[in-house]
Design an enzyme around this catalytic site. Structure first.
Site, short mmCIF file in Angstrom:
data_model
loop_
_atom_site.label_atom_id
_atom_site.label_comp_id
_atom_site.label_asym_id
_atom_site.label_seq_id
_atom_site.Cartn_x
_atom_site.Cartn_y
_atom_site.Cartn_z
N TYR A 57 -0.32 9.28 18.24
CA TYR A 57 0.85 10.10 18.68
C TYR A 57 0.41 10.85 20.04
O TYR A 57 1.27 11.10 20.87
CB TYR A 57 1.57 10.86 17.71
CG TYR A 57 2.29 9.87 16.60
CD1 TYR A 57 3.50 9.54 17.09
CD2 TYR A 57 1.67 9.51 15.41
CE1 TYR A 57 4.36 8.73 16.20
CE2 TYR A 57 2.34 8.68 14.44
CZ TYR A 57 3.56 8.20 14.93
OH TYR A 57 4.21 7.63 14.22
N GLN A 92 17.16 7.56 17.87
CA GLN A 92 16.00 7.29 17.09
C GLN A 92 14.81 7.46 17.83
O GLN A 92 13.54 7.55 17.47
CB GLN A 92 15.90 5.79 16.53
CG GLN A 92 17.15 5.32 15.93
CD GLN A 92 17.47 3.71 15.68
OE1 GLN A 92 16.72 3.23 14.59
NE2 GLN A 92 17.96 3.15 16.70
N VAL A 94 11.85 9.39 19.94
CA VAL A 94 10.99 10.39 19.68
C VAL A 94 10.63 11.18 21.01
O VAL A 94 10.10 12.08 21.25
CB VAL A 94 9.87 10.48 18.86
CG1 VAL A 94 10.11 10.13 17.53
CG2 VAL A 94 8.94 9.25 19.26
N ASP A 95 11.00 10.53 22.14
CA ASP A 95 10.80 11.01 23.49
C ASP A 95 11.80 12.05 23.80
O ASP A 95 12.80 12.12 23.13
CB ASP A 95 10.65 9.90 24.61
CG ASP A 95 12.07 9.18 24.81
OD1 ASP A 95 13.09 9.69 24.91
OD2 ASP A 95 12.10 7.99 24.57
N HIS A 110 14.66 10.84 14.03
CA HIS A 110 13.48 10.30 13.73
C HIS A 110 12.23 11.38 14.09
O HIS A 110 11.05 10.90 14.27
CB HIS A 110 12.76 9.20 14.40
CG HIS A 110 13.66 7.95 13.63
ND1 HIS A 110 13.81 6.46 14.04
CD2 HIS A 110 14.47 7.88 12.53
CE1 HIS A 110 14.35 5.86 13.29
NE2 HIS A 110 14.94 6.65 12.24
N CYS A 121 3.69 23.76 4.52
CA CYS A 121 4.94 24.62 4.35
C CYS A 121 5.66 24.47 5.25
O CYS A 121 6.80 25.17 5.01
CB CYS A 121 4.27 26.02 4.81
SG CYS A 121 3.99 26.23 6.76
N LEU A 203 19.87 -5.34 25.46
CA LEU A 203 19.54 -6.37 26.42
C LEU A 203 20.07 -7.72 26.04
O LEU A 203 20.36 -8.59 26.73
CB LEU A 203 17.91 -6.31 26.41
CG LEU A 203 16.90 -7.21 27.37
CD1 LEU A 203 17.44 -6.81 29.03
CD2 LEU A 203 15.57 -6.97 27.25
N ALA A 220 19.71 -1.87 30.20
CA ALA A 220 20.34 -0.58 29.93
C ALA A 220 20.49 0.15 31.17
O ALA A 220 21.68 0.98 31.38
CB ALA A 220 19.47 0.62 29.02
N1 APR Z 1 17.72 -2.57 28.02
C1 APR Z 1 18.49 -2.35 26.87
N2 APR Z 1 17.99 -2.71 25.70
C2 APR Z 1 16.85 -3.25 25.66
C3 APR Z 1 15.96 -3.08 26.91
C4 APR Z 1 16.46 -2.67 28.26
N3 APR Z 1 15.89 -2.45 29.47
N4 APR Z 1 14.63 -3.35 26.66
C5 APR Z 1 14.57 -3.92 25.44
N5 APR Z 1 15.76 -3.83 24.62
C6 APR Z 1 16.36 -3.74 23.41
C7 APR Z 1 15.67 -4.95 22.81
O1 APR Z 1 16.32 -6.30 22.96
C8 APR Z 1 15.53 -4.42 21.22
O2 APR Z 1 16.91 -5.02 20.70
O3 APR Z 1 15.95 -2.64 22.68
C9 APR Z 1 15.70 -2.96 21.21
C10 APR Z 1 14.62 -2.33 21.04
O4 APR Z 1 14.28 -2.47 19.59
P1 APR Z 1 13.07 -1.77 18.70
O5 APR Z 1 12.00 -2.13 19.56
O6 APR Z 1 13.22 -2.48 17.42
O7 APR Z 1 13.42 -0.41 18.69
P2 APR Z 1 14.19 0.59 17.86
O8 APR Z 1 15.46 -0.36 17.34
O9 APR Z 1 14.83 1.83 18.50
O10 APR Z 1 13.49 0.90 16.64
C11 APR Z 1 13.87 1.71 15.40
O11 APR Z 1 11.94 1.62 14.42
O12 APR Z 1 9.62 1.82 14.15
C12 APR Z 1 10.67 2.32 14.28
O13 APR Z 1 11.05 4.83 14.17
C13 APR Z 1 10.96 3.66 15.00
O14 APR Z 1 12.75 4.60 15.82
C14 APR Z 1 12.33 3.38 15.98
C15 APR Z 1 12.80 2.51 14.90
#
Ligand code: APR
Length: 233
Positions: A57, A92, A94-95, A110, A121, A203, A220
């Protein structure tokens, strides 16, 4: 009688921050291909090896602090400012890139990299750049400081508030999430059951793409500003 104000509830995931240089979790070469979830994202992993978890982290905190909001974060902030109804952003992530892009009242379900939490505590305080197993809580003095991140097996933050927003949503939008992690993955079904229209912006189609009424696929930084512009004109 005044018409009810429209409410848009937006759920964002790692995909919205990808073009700011922050890695996603499940895309090829993503964070979960490089690190074992059970080692760095569970309370059990933290109990076994706090040093490893803090290192993970700490690296992400430094990377996120250097990252800049992109056009998708900025477009959502514009939407919040100019949409005549209410726009709720639940992330979701954390940034803090939504906030850097100008968004207000973002719900971080998250947790946040910028936060520290005392496992003894529950006191919360701004995380130092580098946390260590020896970092103590400023309230209890216990050496049990952890990142204020919701790990697997833990309950996400603000669930009641989010469910209340979903129950009032006229439109639910999921942006940049693979829809593989619950409870967030269940929001589309909840919003539909309350009568909301649903839109997926990603995407590519997520695992739950067929549960959304409509879609916009592509990066995005292109799809989100296009959607916001269409909504505001
Ligand atoms: N524009 C739009 N979508 C995108 C882009 C982009 N440039 N790049 C990647 N993606 C999409 C991918 O196709 C995928 O469907 O973003 C999604 C990312 O998915 P994950 O990596 O699974 O992330 P997320 O869904 O946020 O994960 C959820 O899992 O472990 C955890 O706690 C962590 O908050 C997180 C949670």
């Amino acid at each position: 009688m005044q018409a009810k104000r429209e409410k848009i509830v937006i759920l964002t995931g790692a995909g919205i921050s990808a073009e700011s240089g922050l890695g996603t979790f499940r895309d090829e070469g993503g964070l979960w291909a490089q690190h074992a979830i059970e080692d760095v994202a569970t309370p059990e992993g933290f109990a076994r090896n706090p040093r490893l978890v803090h290192d993970f982290y700490n690296a992400r905190r430094i990377q996120a602090a250097e990252a800049k909001a992109n056009k998708a974060h900025q477009a959502l902030a514009q939407l919040q400012e100019h949409f005549p109804g209410e726009v709720v952003i639940v992330t979701q992530n954390v940034d803090s890139l939504h906030e850097k892009g100008g968004a207000r009242n973002v719900i971080h379900m998250h947790g946040v990299l910028e936060g520290a939490l005392c496992a003894t505590c529950d006191h919360r305080w701004p995380a130092p750049d580098e946390m260590e197993p020896e970092t103590t809580c400023p309230h209890s003095s216990a050496p049990s400081a952890r990142p204020d991140i919701v790990w697997f097996g833990e309950i996400p933050y603000a669930m009641e508030e989010i469910e209340a927003h979903l129950s009032e949503a006229s439109l639910f939008v999921a942006i940049g999430t693979s829809a593989q992690v619950y409870p967030a993955a269940g929001f589309v079904e909840a919003a539909r059951s309350f009568g909301a229209e649903t839109l997926e912006i990603n995407l590519e189609p997520s695992d739950l793409a067929n549960r959304f009424h409509s879609h916009r696929f592509g990066p995005a930084t292109e799809t989100v500003p296009e959607w916001v512009a269409a909504l505001l004109t």
